[in-house]
Design a protein around this motif. Structure first.
Motif, PDB file in Angstrom:
ATOM      1  N   GLU A 193       0.824  -1.209   0.000  1.00 19.22           N
ATOM      2  CA  GLU A 193       0.000   0.000   0.000  1.00 19.22           C
ATOM      3  C   GLU A 193       0.852   1.252   0.000  1.00 19.22           C
ATOM      4  O   GLU A 193       0.549   2.239  -0.652  1.00 19.22           O
ATOM      5  CB  GLU A 193      -0.931   0.012   1.225  1.00 19.22           C
ATOM      6  CG  GLU A 193      -2.085  -0.961   1.093  1.00 19.22           C
ATOM      7  CD  GLU A 193      -3.144  -0.807   2.184  1.00 19.22           C
ATOM      8  OE1 GLU A 193      -4.207  -1.404   2.041  1.00 19.22           O
ATOM      9  OE2 GLU A 193      -2.893  -0.104   3.175  1.00 19.22           O
ATOM     10  N   VAL A 213      -3.824   0.263  -5.480  1.00 23.92           N
ATOM     11  CA  VAL A 213      -4.476  -0.032  -4.200  1.00 23.92           C
ATOM     12  C   VAL A 213      -5.958   0.334  -4.290  1.00 23.92           C
ATOM     13  O   VAL A 213      -6.834  -0.445  -3.905  1.00 23.92           O
ATOM     14  CB  VAL A 213      -3.838   0.801  -3.057  1.00 23.92           C
ATOM     15  CG1 VAL A 213      -4.558   0.545  -1.745  1.00 23.92           C
ATOM     16  CG2 VAL A 213      -2.380   0.494  -2.915  1.00 23.92           C
ATOM     17  N   ASN A 282      -8.839  -2.635   3.562  1.00 20.57           N
ATOM     18  CA  ASN A 282      -7.451  -2.605   3.088  1.00 20.57           C
ATOM     19  C   ASN A 282      -7.150  -3.877   2.279  1.00 20.57           C
ATOM     20  O   ASN A 282      -8.020  -4.715   2.063  1.00 20.57           O
ATOM     21  CB  ASN A 282      -6.490  -2.429   4.261  1.00 20.57           C
ATOM     22  CG  ASN A 282      -6.635  -3.542   5.281  1.00 20.57           C
ATOM     23  OD1 ASN A 282      -6.943  -4.672   4.924  1.00 20.57           O
ATOM     24  ND2 ASN A 282      -6.420  -3.228   6.537  1.00 20.57           N
ATOM     25  N   LEU A 283      -5.910  -3.986   1.856  1.00 17.83           N
ATOM     26  CA  LEU A 283      -5.546  -5.113   0.992  1.00 17.83           C
ATOM     27  C   LEU A 283      -5.691  -6.460   1.690  1.00 17.83           C
ATOM     28  O   LEU A 283      -5.962  -7.469   1.062  1.00 17.83           O
ATOM     29  CB  LEU A 283      -4.109  -4.955   0.486  1.00 17.83           C
ATOM     30  CG  LEU A 283      -3.873  -3.860  -0.536  1.00 17.83           C
ATOM     31  CD1 LEU A 283      -2.409  -3.829  -0.946  1.00 17.83           C
ATOM     32  CD2 LEU A 283      -4.743  -4.079  -1.772  1.00 17.83           C
TER      33      LEU A 283
END
Ligand SMILES: Nc1ncnc2c1ncn2[C@@H]1O[C@H](COP(=O)(O)OP(=O)(O)OP(=O)(O)O)[C@@H](O)[C@H]1O
Length: 297
Positions: A193, A213, A282-283
């Protein structure tokens, strides 16, 4: 232009499809992250691109040209930081960098490198006496000793403490600013990220998703979650609030507007709202949604 392009790359070992038909494009000046859990095929992929492993099949293009082997001409233009960096532990930092620069025709001044990677004070220290962070900075310096156009970093911050990790991220950002194209593997989603312009998520030898991202998170259509606490019974028009013993939770695609609604309601009614927090996907969430596992499992 794509500085590297990989088409349908495969690397099979006996009974293991370590890399199973992946496509990767790397634009000049980009930081590309290959993100995936242990054993996903990251090292096999980059080491094949570096010429350290021979692919089972597939095509590799460097600087627009298809190559059969990663020859000396290409090796002069790439810098490699190996995952299991086996330095001679009795050499000093300076001697180590000198030894690496001896491998190339074109090299940068070793003292410049020491300065750049904050290693001047450690110039005469032996490798065996360095901290993990210092050792990784030496490894990064060895990867650019030949002033390469492309730098491969295989899990550059694994095992580092958060401060050392941030220092190394700064050094990588500096390399990007100097125009280097960087390909890095990692299983830290924060790292991807923070550093990557383009992320390839890899699992079981296949790319399961690619994008920036922002694209990756938008792609999976996951929502942000606003949580807060209130002793009062809160009901706000149009908001689907879940209340569990005063702990409220709202899934939303529009954090900004919904948080304003909540705060305005609180002000208007005089209902105190505490411990507001916002959690954006988030990832790690993306990976979990795609595979049902976390990156660190
Ligand atoms: N030389 C080899 N011979 C046989 N199998 C191998 C070899 N190298 C890697 N593998 C296998 O291929 C798969 C991918 O390994 P690889 O090291 O590329 O994964 P990785 O994503 O880099 O993992 P890690 O984060 O643990 O380094 C694993 O199942 C691994 O055991």
């Amino acid at each position: 232009m794509n500085i590297i392009e990989v088409k349908n790359l495969k690397k099979y070992y006996k009974g293991i499809k370590a890399v199973d038909g992946i496509n990767i494009e790397v634009k000049k000046g980009y930081v590309v992250a290959i993100l995936g859990p242990n054993g996903a095929g990251k090292t096999t992929t980059v080491e094949t691109l570096e010429g350290l492993r021979v692919p089972t099949s597939g095509e590799i293009y460097y600087f627009g040209e298809k190559i059969n082997v990663v020859d000396e001409k290409i090796k002069e233009k790439i810098g490699v930081q190996l995952q299991s960096t086996n330095f001679f532990t009795n050499l000093t930092v300076h001697e180590t960098l000198k030894a690496f620069s001896g491998l190339y025709k074109k090299t940068v001044d070793v003292n410049e490198l020491l300065k750049k990677f904050n290693l001047i004070e450690k110039k005469k220290s032996r490798i065996k006496n360095l901290s993990g962070g210092q050792l990784q900075r030496v490894a990064l310096a060895t990867a650019v000793v030949n002033d390469p156009e492309i730098v491969f970093l295989d899990e550059p911050t694994t095992g580092l403490d958060p401060q050392a990790r941030r220092n190394l991220w700064d050094a990588i950002i500096e390399l990007k600013k100097n125009g280097k194209t960087i390909i890095l593997t990692t299983h830290y989603m924060e790292e991807a990220e923070k550093l990557a312009d383009m992320i390839y998520i890899i699992d079981h030898g296949k790319i399961i998703l690619k994008g920036t991202v922002k694209e990756l998170i938008e792609n999976t259509k996951m929502k942000s979650v606003i949580t807060f606490y209130s002793e009062k019974n809160i009901k706000i028009d149009m908001l689907d609030l879940k209340n569990i013993n005063g702990f409220y939770e709202l899934e939303t695609n529009d954090v900004e507007s919904d948080i304003i609604k909540i705060l305005e309601y609180s002000k208007e009614k005089g209902h105190k709202i505490e411990d507001i927090s916002i959690r954006k996907p988030n990832l790690e969430d993306v990976f979990l949604q795609l595979t049902g596992r976390t990156l660190r499992e």
